[in-house]
Every structure is written in structure tokens, then in C-alpha cells.
Design an enzyme around this catalytic site. Structure first.
Site, short mmCIF file in Angstrom:
data_model
loop_
_atom_site.label_atom_id
_atom_site.label_comp_id
_atom_site.label_asym_id
_atom_site.label_seq_id
_atom_site.Cartn_x
_atom_site.Cartn_y
_atom_site.Cartn_z
CG ASP A 279 1.61 16.52 23.10
OD1 ASP A 279 0.38 16.51 23.30
OD2 ASP A 279 2.43 16.01 23.86
CE LYS B 298 -4.29 6.40 3.21
NZ LYS B 298 -5.67 6.14 3.26
CG HIS C 20 -7.52 8.21 0.29
ND1 HIS C 20 -6.17 8.14 0.01
CD2 HIS C 20 -7.99 6.96 0.12
CE1 HIS C 20 -5.84 6.92 -0.33
NE2 HIS C 20 -6.93 6.17 -0.28
CE LYS D 293 -1.47 4.99 -1.30
NZ LYS D 293 -2.10 4.11 -0.30
CG HIS E 123 -2.06 0.89 1.22
ND1 HIS E 123 -2.29 1.82 2.21
CD2 HIS E 123 -3.07 1.04 0.34
CE1 HIS E 123 -3.38 2.50 1.95
NE2 HIS E 123 -3.88 2.06 0.81
CG ASP F 292 17.86 13.92 -9.94
OD1 ASP F 292 17.93 12.87 -10.60
OD2 ASP F 292 17.86 15.04 -10.45
#
Length: 512
Positions: free
Chosen positions: A411, A406, A404, A164, A162, A169
């Protein structure tokens, strides 16, 4: 019946190739003299040992950054995604990678086989380029009968990548929640995902590259040519190049592409002005996670977060579109509330969720969270209308909003941005990645963005006591004229609620 049996056997008995040639490669390290290596050097020297993080909440911004990095890269592009669609943004992305390869840039692409539902012929055509290599993570063995192959090898195929990651470079990295498809970049007229990425520079980029290398060289990552048992003819690449170029040219005058170009120009002009500085760390699942039992947390991402050194004292903000905390998660969050920590959770409402089964798993923990003092919010499907965003960054048409992103804000001192959902699938089955940016300025900014106007874009889930003394959950909506309360899940039909109730009876929580 005989034909069906033959098909089932063909799909279920196929095996992955063995003994194929595969070269282990790693991120290029001698890239300091590239344009990306030289850009921002003054800022990096001024913040010695620190990394820069720039949040990318806008979909068009997030696409423009990727296109810009692909355009200016000189040595390498490392790309890792769960989903890559053949739509507007998917084709723009493919064309950008191909253009970079034509300039001599080494392009490594690692995709998840099931998430992407890849077109093998397109992947073979791209792989035919001498500067592009395509690998597929944990692929289905049968390419002709893929659905049957998935069913016949479910225990293995059920474990997905999952992650991404986009690294240019070895000097800039983009991590977060977005896949490569229109709904993630405000280019869809049907669905608009509220998502979040982060652009990073500095020492943390090398950590992202090492994480990519670990997956690229993992046994589960197979070259597309080994999987298919052949290479594509050079003419296939020529045809693909011409097709992509013609498509992109035809899109140049569309409102979306014009705005993306303008956004890219603004990003270049801003330079490192919008970057927050501080210590940053990449946290990633071990790719061998998919070979171990789900309950074996060796190499898991979530337990690693304990070592960041940020001891929660006052506030925890959680944004998780697919939120199935389980009894242990409920105990942990309500325990923090008992210690004086203000815990706020934003997740999808049933009306906004794109995965009803996940909502069925989440709702069984809703009352315990609310009763334990957690401030629980559920996104409205019309949240887009209430967001104060640039006109050009709004989705095409009247898209339905769905969360979508996450992210966690700890704090107001540190921010986690990544691919990790707080559900059993992300925690135990799939592999995930994310980055912690320890910057009070960034954390305060993110906390402000998340909490400012939350009552406009989300329903507050609360406990209400009726005249007879009975208590039940209600959904509170803030409007210009006051507040409204709903006694049932708002925005959905009784049939939809009944369907979710039925899904909640099934023993599928471990798969959510």
C-alpha cells in the site's frame, strides 16, 4: 565395488561431533560510545523510537557499505551468510574482517555449510585469530566425502540457513538478499543479480542482533574447530593474512575497487541524509525450524507478517526471483485482486532464471495468476542495458541479468526487504530473515523505482485471444517504436523449453 562400498559407508555413516566445548555469546550492548554509536545520534533523537532504513539497490553501494562498517567498527562484527565465495568480493570481505580483528574487534562468523561449500582449511585459519570465531550451520558430518555425506543424511542436510545479516558494533545492520560473491555486487562478467539490501540504524538493529544470537547459539551451529577436531597453526593465519593483503593490494587500481572506494567516500559524506525513518521490525524464522516437519509452521517467518498491522487496501508489489506460489498463494493473490487490490509480481523469465527447476514449478501457476487479474512481469536477461544506473555501478563486462531481490511493498506504506523467496523451500524448508520498514516516504520511493520503467526491463505476461476465439499466454515487450508480442517464452531455445517442460513433470515442487 568393494572400494565404492567402503567410500559410501565412510560418507554415509559419519556423525557430528558430541561433547565439544562451546561458549554461548551474545551481542555486545555497551557500544553507544563507539564511532558508529555516536554517528547519527542527532537524527535518532529527532526520530525518537523510530529506526532508519536506507535501501541499497546498487551492488557497489552494498559492498562499500559493508567494507565501510567493517573499517570503522570498534567492538564487534556479527556476520551470517548462506554463500561466501573465494572471489574478488569474497576476498575483500575476508580481508576487511581480518583487519577489524587485528584492531581488537570481536568477529563472529556464521555460514551455511552447503551454500558456502566452505574451504575448511581457510575457515580454520581465520578461526585461529584470537578475535575471530567461525561456526558452521547444520554441517555435513563427513568432511572428506561431503557429497556422499549429504546423500547419506539427506533429510537433515536438505534444511539450510538462507539468512543474510551483517551487524557492526550493534549499531548498524545490513539485511537483504545478497550473499558474498561477485555476482551480487556487480563484479562478475558472467552474471549480474538484481538485488536489494537495506542498511538500518536505531532500535531495529538490536532485533537483528538478537536474531543473529539465536542462530549463533543454536544447537545446529557448530564451531569449525569442533567439526574438524583440530585447530589451525598460527602460521596458517599468518599465511592467509599475507595472501589476502597481497591480493587486495594488487586490486587497488582496478576500476571496480576504485569505484567502490569512491562510493564509500560518498556514503560517509551523505551521512544519514538518504535514510527513511519509521517503525521497523525484524522477522526471522526460528532456527529450530530445520528440526520440525515442513508443514509445521511454528516459528515460521511468513505467518509472522500478519502482525505488522498494515491492512492491504489498494496495492501490493512483489519482487521474488524464485516464485512458486502454490495453489494457496494463487488463491491469496487473486483474492486480493477480487477485493480491489492492485497486485503486481516481478519474477525471473526463463531466459533470466539461474534455476530452471524453479521456473518449471512457477510456470504451472502462471495462467491462474494472469486469469485472476495479477499483473505478472518476467525480467529480461538484458535488463541491465535498460537500467538508468551510475556507469560505475554497472557490472563488469556484458553480464546476463537475473533477479535476486526479495521485497514487497504494501500500500505504499511499508516495505519488506529480506532473504525470503515465495517458494516452498524458503517458506517451509530453509530459514530466512527480513525487515519491515514502515515508512510511507520509503514505500513510495521503492514503489516508484519498481514500477518506473518496468516495461523496459521485463516482459508483461498476458492472456491474448486469437481470431478463432482461443486464448493463450503472450509476452508483451515495450520498445521505443511500440510493442511486440511473443507467443512462446522469449529469449530461449526450443530445447530449453522442452527441458523445463520435462522438469515440470517431476514431483519436486516441495524442494523448489
Amino acid at each position: 565395488m568393494i572400494l565404492l562400498c567402503v567410500v559410501l559407508l565412510a560418507g554415509g555413516c559419519a556423525s557430528l561431533p558430541e561433547g565439544y566445548e562451546r561458549t554461548e555469546t551474545h551481542a555486545l550492548e555497551d557500544t553507544a560510545s563507539t564511532a558508529l554509536g555516536l554517528a547519527g545520534q542527532d537524527a535518532l533523537r529527532a526520530h525518537a523510537g523510530q529506526s532508519g532504513c536506507r535501501a541499497l539497490p546498487g551492488g557497489v553501494d552494498a559492498l562499500a557499505v559493508r567494507m565501510l562498517l567493517a573499517e570503522v567498527a570498534e567492538r564487534s562484527l556479527d556476520v551470517q551468510y548462506y554463500i561466501w565465495r573465494d572471489d574478488l568480493t569474497g576476498r575483500l570481505f575476508a580481508n576487511a574482517l581480518l583487519r577489524a580483528a587485528d584492531r581488537g574487534v570481536r568477529v563472529r562468523v556464521l555460514i551455511d555449510d552447503v551454500g558456502t561449500r566452505s574451504n575448511d582449511e581457510t575457515l580454520l585459519a581465520l578461526d585461529a585469530h584470537p578475535n575471530i570465531e567461525i561456526r558452521v550451520f547444520n554441517p555435513v558430518a563427513s568432511r572428506s566425502f561431503r557429497v556422499l555425506g549429504m546423500l547419506g543424511d539427506f533429510a537433515r542436510i536438505n534444511r539450510r540457513m538462507h539468512n543474510k545479516v551483517f551487524v557492526a558494533d550493534n549499531q548498524r545492520a545490513v539485511l537483504g538478499g545478497r550473499n558474498i560473491a561477485d555476482e551480487y555486487f556487480n563484479a562478475s562478467s558472467d552474471l549480474a543479480f538484481g538485488d536489494l539490501d537495506v542498511l538500518t540504524l536505531g532500535p531495529v538493529v538490536a532485533e537483528a542482533s538478537r536474531a543473529f544470537d539465536a542462530y549463533w547459539n543454536a544447537p545446529a551451529s557448530l564451531p569449525i574447530t569442533a567439526l574438524m577436531g583440530r585447530q589451525a597453526a598460527a602460521s596458517k593465519l599468518d599465511t592467509l593474512r599475507a595472501t589476502l593483503a597481497a591480493y587486495v593490494e594488487a586490486q587497488q587500481d582496478t576500476a571496480y575497487v576504485r569505484h567502490a572506494r569512491s562510493t564509500g567516500a560518498q556514503i560517509v559524506a551523505a551521512g544519514t541524509g538518504d535514510v527513511f525513518w519509521g517503525r521497523a521490525q525484524v522477522f526471522v524464522d526460528d532456527p529450530d525450524k530445520i528440526t520440525r516437519a515442513p508443514e509445521d509452521d511454528k516459528g515460521h517467518l511468513l505467518p509472522q507478517l500478519h502482525r505488522i498491522g498494515v491492512q492491504l487496501r489498494s496495492e501490493l508489489l512483489i519482487v521474488s526471483p524464485y516464485f512458486v506460489p502454490g495453489e494457496a498463494g494463487v488463491a491469496s493473490l487473486t483474492g486480493l485482486v477480487g477485493q480491489g487490490v492492485r497486485v503486481t509480481v516481478l519474477t525471473n523469465s526463463l531466459a533470466a532464471s539461474d534455476v530452471g527447476a524453479v521456473h518449471a514449478g512457477y510456470k504451472r501457476y502462471r495462467e491462474a495468476l494472469v486469469d485472476g487479474g495479477v499483473r505478472l512481469y518476467e525480467l529480461k536477461p538484458d535488463a541491465i542495458a535498460h537500467v538508468d544506473a551510475k556507469a560505475g555501478d554497472r557490472p563488469i563486462g556484458s553480464s546476463r541479468a537475473s533477479l535476486h531481490a526479495k521485497t514487497f511493498v504494501l500500500d505504499q506504506r511499508a516495505v519488506f526487504i529480506g532473504s525470503l523467496n515465495l517458494d516452498p523451500r524458503s517458506v517451509q524448508l530453509n530459514t530466512e530473515i527480513g525487515v519491515i520498514c514502515e515508512s510511507e516516504a520509503m514505500a513510495r520511493d521503492m514503489a516508484g523505482q519498481l514500477t518506473r520503467g518496468i516495461d523496459k526491463v521485463a516482459w508483461r505476461v498476458e492472456r491474448s485471444t486469437g481470431a478463432g476465439g482461443s486464448a493463450r499466454l503472450v509476452w508483451t515487450e515495450s520498445t521505443a517504436t511500440g510493442t511486440m508480442q511473443y507467443r512462446d517464452e522469449p529469449g530461449v531455445s526450443a530445447w530449453r523449453q522442452l527441458g523445463i517442460w520435462f522438469l515440470g513433470l517431476l514431483p519436486i515442487e516441495s524442494q523448489l
